[in-house]
Write an enzyme that holds these catalytic residues in place. Structure first.
Site, PDB file in Angstrom:
ATOM      1  N   LYS A  63       1.163  -1.649  -0.043  1.00 28.43           N
ATOM      2  CA  LYS A  63      -0.149  -0.010   0.054  1.00 28.43           C
ATOM      3  C   LYS A  63       0.935   1.605  -0.183  1.00 28.43           C
ATOM      4  O   LYS A  63       1.061   1.665   1.297  1.00 28.43           O
ATOM      5  CB  LYS A  63      -0.684   0.199   1.368  1.00 28.43           C
TER       6      LYS A  63
ATOM      7  N   GLU B 268      -9.222  -5.949  -9.081  1.00 33.40           N
ATOM      8  CA  GLU B 268      -9.860  -5.932  -7.622  1.00 33.40           C
ATOM      9  C   GLU B 268     -10.828  -4.106  -7.839  1.00 33.40           C
ATOM     10  O   GLU B 268      -9.650  -3.919  -9.559  1.00 33.40           O
ATOM     11  CB  GLU B 268      -9.337  -5.027  -6.563  1.00 33.40           C
TER      12      GLU B 268
END
Ligand code: PMP
Length: 285
Positions: free
Chosen positions: A151, A184
């Site tokens: 991330k 995603e």
């Protein structure tokens, strides 16, 4: 009360919460972050978020100047200083300020930033009636280029897909991986339901392994719903009985249309509703 932002151990008013323009987080997107949520004054799955932050940092060879325990304590103390019962936390660690040039050795002092604020992701009506998404032409980062499991502050890959979604009149966009499989959405994980089985792409499909995703999988298992992590294609999406997205900011949101095709009946269906309710209960515990 004006929000108080934590920077390297001190709290600042919003207007004074500033870091250097020489910070490599700004110059190169060199850093990592987490988005967390506060429910009833408690940080949801704090340990899991801190663990993922340290994994992201380790993967980009960034040494965080706090132990994970100190980081968790700093998050809780900042929430407390903001007297926040319901809210959103943005935890950021940058490589720090330095001279120009990519070399991380040109930086000193990683900046640890904790922002406590509010977030509204999608209009409430969409949680009731379901949301529409489109598939973006921009694929998710190849794991060997920049692994989506990190991330990082480099979110342009997701932003490019988000731009496509927004231009198509949607709030989110579906991203495929380099193999053409479902990965995603730009800031959310995706789930499908087919014949009573819950399916979501595996972490090695090139996704961020969402904290909400993992919580929803646990809730499904506890409710006796079989959970699988197979490779999925758009065929699986178009032929699914149900579809929903998960994320810290989004929570659990039903998807009723993908690329103009109604999913299932085109209305939020029972397993999505059940897991949405179970997730709501979990956050209130
Ligand atoms: N995928 C991406 C790309 C994300 O940025 C996020 C977080 N916003 C998620 C999935 C969901 O992860 P989490 O449930 O941990 O918020």
């Amino acid at each position: 009360m004006a929000p108080k932002t934590y920077i390297n151990g001190k709290l600042y008013d919003k207007a004074d919460a500033k870091i250097s323009v020489y910070d490599h987080g700004l110059l190169y997107g060199d850093g990592v972050f987490e988005g967390l949520r506060v429910y009833g004054g408690k940080v949801f799955r704090l340990r899991e978020h801190v663990e993922r932050l340290y994994d992201s940092a380790r993967s980009i060879a960034l040494e965080i100047p706090l132990t994970p325990k100190q980081m968790a304590e700093a998050v809780e103390a900042t929430v407390k200083a903001n007297a926040k019962q319901e809210g959103y936390i943005r935890l950021v660690v940058t490589r720090g300020a330095g001279s120009l040039g990519l070399d991380p050795r040109k930086t000193s002092d990683p900046q640890v930033i904790i922002i406590v604020d509010d977030i509204v992701m999608y209009p409430q009506e969409l949680y009731e009636n379901g949301m529409e998404i489109v598939t973006a032409a921009t694929i998710r980062n190849h794991p060997n280029a920049l692994n989506p499991r990190i991330k990082s502050l480099n979110y342009l890959n997701n932003i490019m897909a988000k731009v496509e979604g927004v231009r198509a009149g949607c709030h989110e966009a579906l991203m495929l991986n380099h193999k053409g499989e479902v990965a995603e959405c730009t800031g959310d994980n995706i789930f499908l339901v087919k014949h009573g089985v819950l399916k979501t792409p595996p972490p090695d499909a090139g996704i961020l392994e969402g904290v909400t995703r993992n919580a929803v999988m646990e809730l499904a298992q506890a409710a006796g719903i079989p959970v699988q992590e197979p490779a999925l294609t758009r065929h699986d999406v178009y032929t699914a009985d149900e579809c929903f997205l998960t994320g810290t900011a989004a929570e659990v949101i039903p998807i009723v249309k993908v690329d103009g095709r109604p999913i299932g009946t085109g209305k939020p269906e029972p397993i999505t509703r059940q897991l949405r309710e179970a997730f709501h209960q979990l956050t209130r515990r």
